[in-house]
Design an enzyme around this catalytic site. Structure first.
Site, PDB file in Angstrom:
ATOM      1  CB  THR A  88      -0.895  -0.045   1.214  1.00 56.45           C
ATOM      2  OG1 THR A  88      -1.530  -1.170   1.164  1.00 56.45           O
ATOM      3  CG2 THR A  88      -1.981   1.146   1.390  1.00 56.45           C
ATOM      4  N   GLY A  89       0.517   2.377  -0.760  1.00 55.96           N
ATOM      5  CA  GLY A  89       1.072   3.633  -0.542  1.00 55.96           C
ATOM      6  C   GLY A  89       1.508   4.036  -2.022  1.00 55.96           C
ATOM      7  CB  SER A  90       2.422   7.325  -3.228  1.00 57.27           C
ATOM      8  OG  SER A  90       3.624   7.570  -2.517  1.00 57.27           O
ATOM      9  CG  ASP A 145       3.969  -2.533   1.755  1.00 56.24           C
ATOM     10  OD1 ASP A 145       3.662  -1.713   1.180  1.00 56.24           O
ATOM     11  OD2 ASP A 145       3.492  -3.509   2.579  1.00 56.24           O
ATOM     12  CB  ALA A 180       8.876   1.685   4.534  1.00 60.32           C
ATOM     13  CG  ASP A 181       4.911   5.101   7.046  1.00 59.12           C
ATOM     14  OD1 ASP A 181       4.578   5.489   5.789  1.00 59.12           O
ATOM     15  OD2 ASP A 181       4.357   4.530   7.888  1.00 59.12           O
ATOM     16  N   GLY A 209       1.440   4.237   8.008  1.00 62.07           N
ATOM     17  CA  GLY A 209       1.177   5.635   7.610  1.00 62.07           C
ATOM     18  C   GLY A 209      -0.330   5.354   6.724  1.00 62.07           C
ATOM     19  CD  GLU A 241       1.230  -2.019   4.487  1.00 58.13           C
ATOM     20  OE1 GLU A 241       0.846  -1.124   3.447  1.00 58.13           O
ATOM     21  OE2 GLU A 241       1.623  -1.602   5.830  1.00 58.13           O
ATOM     22  CE  LYS A 283       8.090   8.339   2.399  1.00 57.89           C
ATOM     23  NZ  LYS A 283       7.173   7.370   1.834  1.00 57.89           N
TER      24      LYS A 283
END
EC number: 5.3.1.6
Length: 234
Positions: free
Chosen positions: A32-34, A87, A89-90, A102, A109, A127
């Site tokens: 998940t995420g941009s 995946d 990561a923040d 986030g 995940e 990051k």
């Protein structure tokens, strides 16, 4: 595409490079995420060119994007193995440990990453950090959020939890699993493995966002190139 910190070009380089690691006939965890979104889109284009894979989404967001990209979907209880998980990561430490959550999806995940033969993280330079120091997201059972918050304040090192509030609705963020999120500030985390164990042992915690020793590689995209950081587990 709406993205967080870091340039779209850097994220695209990382995501598309990770997608190149997807082999024909494999089962792939879709994070998940941009940055991961670029990987999912690249996998979709590869499917158009004849690649055969099945994806396991880790959130509503990644599921919808995978559907839009015509990626056949499955689930953990329908497969014998997960070949690769991709995946974001923040935050990523020099040791390859991660803070995630986030997007409030760290529980699924982590399940998918732990089940995968290889776990590849995609990131941009914003990051990266010498050590983990962002707040740690914790998914908690709704009835237990005040009890968990009290226990977090009593840990050594002590954390300062904040209930995550929704930005476009009244009330707190609710996860895909129907739980609440606490964002817990610990300052600079000198021993992420011990902290991860402490948080896992708190009753009412569903899952936390510390991913310790799980990443096999981190693909760091920049505006003009890509750096691959590999770790002993790969």
């Amino acid at each position: 595409m709406k993205t967080g910190g870091g340039s779209d070009e850097a994220k695209r380089r990382a995501g598309e490079r990770a997608a190149e690691a997807v082999e024909d006939g494999s089962v792939v965890g879709l994070g998940t995420g941009s940055t991961t979104a670029f990987a999912i889109e690249a996998i979709g284009r590869a499917i158009d060119d004849g690649l055969e894979v099945r994806g396991i989404p880790t959130s509503f967001q990644s599921r919808q994007l995978a559907i839009d990209c015509d990626i056949p979907l499955t689930s953990l209880d329908e497969v014998l193995r997960v070949d690769l998980a991709i995946d974001g990561a923040d935050q990523v430490s020099e040791a390859g440990d991660l803070i995630k959550g986030g997007g409030a999806a760290q529980t699924r995940e982590k399940l998918v990453a732990a089940a995968a033969d290889r776990f590849v993280v995609v990131a941009d330079p914003s990051k990266l950090s010498a050590r983990l120091e962002r707040s740690v997201p914790i998914e908690v059972v709704p009835d237990a959020h005040t009890v968990v918050a009290k226990r977090v304040r009593e840990l050594e090192p002590a954390g300062e939890p904040t209930l995550r509030e929704a930005s476009q609705k009244d009330g707190p963020v609710v996860t895909d699993n129907g739980n609440l999120m606490l964002d817990c500030e610990f300052g600079s985390i000198t021993d992420p493995e011990t902290l991860a164990t402490q948080l896992s042992n708190v009753p009412g915690v569903v899952e936390h966002g510390l991913f310790v020793g799980m990443a096999d590689a981190v693909y760091v995209g920049t505006d003009d190139g890509l750096e691959v950081r590999r770790f002993e587990s790969e």
